[in-house]
Design a protein around this motif. Structure first.
Motif, PDB file in Angstrom:
ATOM      1  N   LEU A   7       0.864  -1.187   0.000  1.00  0.00           N
ATOM      2  CA  LEU A   7       0.000   0.000   0.000  1.00  0.00           C
ATOM      3  C   LEU A   7       0.891   1.224   0.000  1.00  0.00           C
ATOM      4  O   LEU A   7       1.887   1.288   0.729  1.00  0.00           O
ATOM      5  N   PHE A   8       0.523   2.193  -0.819  1.00  0.00           N
ATOM      6  CA  PHE A   8       1.233   3.468  -0.861  1.00  0.00           C
ATOM      7  C   PHE A   8       0.180   4.554  -0.886  1.00  0.00           C
ATOM      8  O   PHE A   8      -0.797   4.474  -1.637  1.00  0.00           O
ATOM      9  N   ALA A   9       0.353   5.572  -0.052  1.00  0.00           N
ATOM     10  CA  ALA A   9      -0.612   6.676   0.015  1.00  0.00           C
ATOM     11  C   ALA A   9       0.149   7.970   0.214  1.00  0.00           C
ATOM     12  O   ALA A   9       1.291   7.967   0.691  1.00  0.00           O
ATOM     13  N   ASN A  10      -0.492   9.065  -0.150  1.00  0.00           N
ATOM     14  CA  ASN A  10       0.150  10.346   0.124  1.00  0.00           C
ATOM     15  C   ASN A  10      -0.862  11.373   0.595  1.00  0.00           C
ATOM     16  O   ASN A  10      -2.074  11.194   0.476  1.00  0.00           O
ATOM     17  N   GLY A  11      -0.313  12.441   1.160  1.00  0.00           N
ATOM     18  CA  GLY A  11      -1.137  13.521   1.670  1.00  0.00           C
ATOM     19  C   GLY A  11      -1.224  14.668   0.687  1.00  0.00           C
ATOM     20  O   GLY A  11      -0.674  14.600  -0.419  1.00  0.00           O
TER      21      GLY A  11
END
Length: 236
Positions: free
Chosen positions: A109-113
């Motif tokens: 999983l990869f997420a950003n703000g």
């Protein structure tokens, strides 16, 4: 920067003359959609350019972008909780954060703000199948391992504690990424299915303010019911 009904886009035009003669133009148009940067490139000779450019502009103007398959689904909108589809784990992301395409296939999983200038803080989840290890031994060796992997980094802390009923090895590391000073908050722990590494990377100047929110997010990590259909790509 050009403003269009479809949103802002950045356009650059290069002209160059090959040794064989003639004039060529390269037009690059960059657009952001669904937190991804898309680039359209037209590269033609000078004679073709007048006819090709209107068709190129029409293609860019009419392009539609659908959200990419990030491997995650929104489980609880009120908590911004996302579940990883193949590996059946979930985490509450900070407000305004969303999963995006991972920069490497090893990331589950990869997420950003929200963007901070040209940088976006990010979350990365890695995992491996269970193995025999002593967390206290890992704790003693991890700071030197991190310094070998990234010379010049500063290990601010490496502590072992109980978080949410599980043993967690937390490391906080400050490092330099280009012109940016970054701080990485990482948790390593054992789940029922896998051993996990979950790490937030944020700009150092904002780390102290964000740390409570990031740790709250890490504490929300949990494995969901269901059949796991994926296999981790590498050991941690």
């Amino acid at each position: 920067m050009i403003k269009t009904p479809g949103g802002d886009r950045l356009e650059s035009v290069w002209e160059f003359r090959p040794q064989a003669g003639g004039l060529w133009r390269e037009v690059s148009v960059r657009k952001i959609a669904n937190r991804q940067l898309y680039t359209f490139i037209l590269n033609v000779d000078d004679a073709t350019y007048p006819k090709a450019r209107p068709a190129f502009d029409a293609l860019v103007d009419t392009a539609e972008f659908t959200p990419p398959n990030t491997g995650a689904d929104l489980l609880a909108p009120e908590a911004n909780r996302w579940v990883q589809r193949e590996f059946k784990f979930a985490i509450d992301l900070p407000e305004g954060w969303k999963p995006v395409l991972a920069p490497t296939e090893v990331a589950l999983l990869f997420a950003n703000g929200p963007a901070q200038g040209i940088w976006s803080d990010n979350l990365l989840v890695l995992a491996q199948t269970h193995r025999k290890f002593d967390m206290s031994v890992v704790q003693r060796g991890l700071p030197d391992q991190l310094r070998r992997e990234e010379p010049g980094c500063e290990v601010l802390s490496c502590t072992l504690s109980k978080r949410g009923g599980r043993d967690v090895l937390e490391t906080v590391v400050r490092t330099q990424r280009g012109p940016f000073s970054m701080t990485v908050l990482e948790w390593r722990f054992r789940g029922n299915r896998f051993d996990y590494e979950v790490k937030y990377t944020v700009e150092s100047k904002r780390f102290e303010a964000l740390a409570p929110t990031l740790r709250k997010s890490l504490e929300s990590f949990g494995e969901e019911k269901g059949v796991v259909t994926g296999v981790p790509h590498r050991s941690t």
